[in-house]
Motif scaffolding. Structure first.
Motif, PDB file in Angstrom:
ATOM      1  N   VAL A 191      -2.749   7.540   3.344  1.00  0.00           N
ATOM      2  CA  VAL A 191      -3.205   6.258   2.804  1.00  0.00           C
ATOM      3  C   VAL A 191      -2.587   5.097   3.587  1.00  0.00           C
ATOM      4  O   VAL A 191      -3.267   4.112   3.923  1.00  0.00           O
ATOM      5  CB  VAL A 191      -2.857   6.146   1.301  1.00  0.00           C
ATOM      6  N   GLU A 223       2.231   1.728  -3.543  1.00  0.00           N
ATOM      7  CA  GLU A 223       1.188   2.151  -4.475  1.00  0.00           C
ATOM      8  C   GLU A 223       0.798   3.608  -4.246  1.00  0.00           C
ATOM      9  O   GLU A 223       0.580   4.373  -5.203  1.00  0.00           O
ATOM     10  CB  GLU A 223      -0.038   1.244  -4.330  1.00  0.00           C
ATOM     11  N   ALA A 224       0.703   4.012  -2.974  1.00  0.00           N
ATOM     12  CA  ALA A 224       0.338   5.395  -2.658  1.00  0.00           C
ATOM     13  C   ALA A 224       1.431   6.361  -3.105  1.00  0.00           C
ATOM     14  O   ALA A 224       1.146   7.449  -3.631  1.00  0.00           O
ATOM     15  CB  ALA A 224       0.074   5.543  -1.162  1.00  0.00           C
ATOM     16  N   LEU A 273      -9.481  12.014   1.923  1.00  0.00           N
ATOM     17  CA  LEU A 273      -8.805  10.931   2.639  1.00  0.00           C
ATOM     18  C   LEU A 273      -8.303  11.389   4.005  1.00  0.00           C
ATOM     19  O   LEU A 273      -8.270  10.592   4.946  1.00  0.00           O
ATOM     20  CB  LEU A 273      -7.659  10.376   1.787  1.00  0.00           C
ATOM     21  N   VAL A 312       0.831  -1.205   0.000  1.00  0.00           N
ATOM     22  CA  VAL A 312       0.000   0.000   0.000  1.00  0.00           C
ATOM     23  C   VAL A 312       0.867   1.257   0.000  1.00  0.00           C
ATOM     24  O   VAL A 312       0.569   2.223  -0.719  1.00  0.00           O
ATOM     25  CB  VAL A 312      -0.950  -0.006   1.220  1.00  0.00           C
ATOM     26  N   ASP A 313       1.931   1.255   0.790  1.00  0.00           N
ATOM     27  CA  ASP A 313       2.836   2.412   0.806  1.00  0.00           C
ATOM     28  C   ASP A 313       3.414   2.686  -0.578  1.00  0.00           C
ATOM     29  O   ASP A 313       3.493   3.834  -1.023  1.00  0.00           O
ATOM     30  CB  ASP A 313       3.976   2.173   1.804  1.00  0.00           C
ATOM     31  N   GLU A 368       1.181   6.739  -6.838  1.00  0.00           N
ATOM     32  CA  GLU A 368       0.010   7.498  -7.279  1.00  0.00           C
ATOM     33  C   GLU A 368       0.099   8.973  -6.936  1.00  0.00           C
ATOM     34  O   GLU A 368      -0.258   9.830  -7.748  1.00  0.00           O
ATOM     35  CB  GLU A 368      -1.251   6.910  -6.650  1.00  0.00           C
ATOM     36  N   TYR A 369       0.594   9.290  -5.724  1.00  0.00           N
ATOM     37  CA  TYR A 369       0.537  10.670  -5.250  1.00  0.00           C
ATOM     38  C   TYR A 369       1.893  11.366  -5.183  1.00  0.00           C
ATOM     39  O   TYR A 369       1.958  12.597  -5.055  1.00  0.00           O
ATOM     40  CB  TYR A 369      -0.097  10.717  -3.858  1.00  0.00           C
ATOM     41  N   MET A 412       0.020  12.660   1.339  1.00  0.00           N
ATOM     42  CA  MET A 412      -1.028  11.693   1.033  1.00  0.00           C
ATOM     43  C   MET A 412      -0.585  10.247   1.211  1.00  0.00           C
ATOM     44  O   MET A 412      -1.367   9.405   1.672  1.00  0.00           O
ATOM     45  CB  MET A 412      -1.538  11.903  -0.391  1.00  0.00           C
ATOM     46  N   GLN A 413       0.652   9.918   0.847  1.00  0.00           N
ATOM     47  CA  GLN A 413       1.046   8.518   0.988  1.00  0.00           C
ATOM     48  C   GLN A 413       1.084   8.095   2.452  1.00  0.00           C
ATOM     49  O   GLN A 413       0.832   6.929   2.777  1.00  0.00           O
ATOM     50  CB  GLN A 413       2.380   8.220   0.293  1.00  0.00           C
ATOM     51  N   LYS A 439      -4.452   2.049   5.993  1.00  0.00           N
ATOM     52  CA  LYS A 439      -4.210   0.605   5.892  1.00  0.00           C
ATOM     53  C   LYS A 439      -3.770   0.032   7.232  1.00  0.00           C
ATOM     54  O   LYS A 439      -4.258  -1.032   7.660  1.00  0.00           O
ATOM     55  CB  LYS A 439      -3.145   0.333   4.827  1.00  0.00           C
TER      56      LYS A 439
END
Length: 419
Positions: free
Chosen positions: A288, A69-70, A91, A66-67, A73-74, A284-285, A292
């Motif tokens: 996110v 991917e975030a 978020l 998740v880290d 993305e951001y 943001m990461q 999780k």
């Protein structure tokens, strides 16, 4: 007139004077490898007891995924600006709402850092006519927050309810004169000794005194209580904590923190917390990633169960072998020994070099002269084999401390320091 830096050249401070002997080994050490129960220190494999990764989330594969991917993305900049201006997102709100629900409060507000957030929250809660009453062993972030207070403040003896009551009597008389209110500050878990703050007894004093309670639960959040909601849940007084604080830097293995309380209180704080009003929003990461981690804390009780299996094995093993671990009521496991700072250095070097055990060392001025505190932090990633090896190593270093081995080894260091 003196040069401003004259004091720096003459007095490095009680810890700074040991810098040439200690830096890079005893202080500012460099652990290498993935955060885990076993890492590397100066090329050697060591069992690591100094990482606050209580639930073992730092390198959990779901968290890492998740880290990553975030971050992809951001990026590491989004959102830009302070929350009030341009750094607010859905978020951020979602994380706040989930945190508030988890700790049974109406609302919550994100903080960029625990230390910074604690200082700023204290500053926002009190005015010059108000009085602060706080535990003398409070964390440095609380002490620094209290230092900003323009009004009166009193300390009570550590976890001493009678002392607190006496200081509340003093504070009440003073508040009647100033027209202010009273803020009591305690920790949910005191991070050095491992003792829980006596929150239940503090709350009981609300029947006699008019005060608000602010609790720093950095070490309790995620580790104590039936659901992991912290020391207030553990002691059955969560509803009576007026402002609840916890950090992501322990159980959630990340960066950031939050405060929680009644909606009106949180609304006031988010418009008056200078450290958040004038600082960039939490990236943001990290938001996110925290979502999780919080989900895993809520849905994977086996993480906390494994943590406490290791805590109980370590603490019971130490007590059975006659070690003094104080009155810890948490995962924090202090081991108290008697000796000088040079003896402590020799002891820790032996632990690391010959037994492969890496734990934090605490000496004067954090604790009284003549005491050595070895602080162990069990996590869910430790094994019972780790515990067994550590107990055997502690038996050995205690023998060497008591038979004078470390005193002899430290003699050269004492002479070099002119002590």
């Amino acid at each position: 007139m003196k040069d401003l830096f004259e004091k720096i050249y003459k007095d490095k401070g009680p810890l700074g004077k040991w810098a040439s002997q200690a830096e890079g080994y005893f202080v500012f050490p460099k652990l290498e490898g993935e955060i885990s129960n076993r890492m590397k220190f100066q090329g050697k494999d060591v069992i690591t007891w100094s990482i606050n990764d209580y639930l073992g989330l730092a390198n959990h594969p779901e968290v890492r995924k998740v880290d990553a991917e975030a971050a992809a993305e951001y990026g590491s900049a989004y959102p830009m600006g302070a929350r009030m201006m341009s750094g607010h997102t859905d978020l951020h709100e979602k994380l706040q709402n989930e945190l508030a629900s988890f700790v049974s409060k109406e609302a919550a507000y994100l903080l960029n850092f625990g230390y910074q957030g604690m200082v700023s929250t204290i500053d926002a809660l009190v005015a010059k006519d108000d009085i602060i009453v706080y535990d003398v062993d409070a964390h440095a972030c609380i002490i620094d927050g209290v230092r900003l207070h323009m009004g009166k403040r009193f300390t009570y003896k550590h976890n001493d309810v009678e002392s607190l009551e006496k200081n509340l009597e003093r504070a009440t008389k003073m508040a009647e004169q100033t027209g202010g209110g009273i803020l009591v500050i305690s920790e949910g878990v005191f991070g050095m000794r491992g003792e829980q703050g006596r929150l239940k007894e503090i709350v009981a004093l609300k029947k006699k005194f008019n005060f608000r309670l602010f609790v720093d639960d950095a070490h309790g959040f995620g580790t104590l209580g039936a659901t992991g909601a912290g020391a207030g849940e553990e002691q059955g007084v969560q509803d009576d904590i007026d402002v609840y604080f916890a950090t992501f830097a322990k159980s959630l293995a990340s960066t950031g923190a939050f405060i929680a309380g009644d909606q009106e209180i949180i609304d006031y704080l988010k418009y008056n917390l200078r450290s958040q009003m004038f600082a960039k929003s939490l990236q943001m990461q990290l938001v996110v990633g925290a979502l999780k981690r919080l989900e895993m804390l809520k849905t994977m009780p086996e993480l906390k169960n494994k943590l406490w299996e290791n805590v109980n094995a370590l603490q019971s093993g130490l007590k059975e072998r006659g070690f003094d671990i104080g009155t810890t009521q948490s995962c924090v496991t202090p081991v108290y020994l008697k000796g000088s700072i040079p003896e402590a250095m020799a002891l820790v070097r032996d632990l690391r070099e010959n037994y492969g055990i890496f734990c934090s060392i605490v000496v004067y001025p954090v604790i009284p002269k003549g005491l050595i505190l070895l602080r162990l932090i069990p996590t869910a990633t430790h094994t019972l084999e780790d515990v067994s090896e550590t107990l055997d190593a502690f038996d050995a270093i205690r023998d060497r401390l008591e038979n004078g081995t470390y005193k002899r080894l430290s003699a050269a260091l004492i002479a070099a320091m002119g002590e």
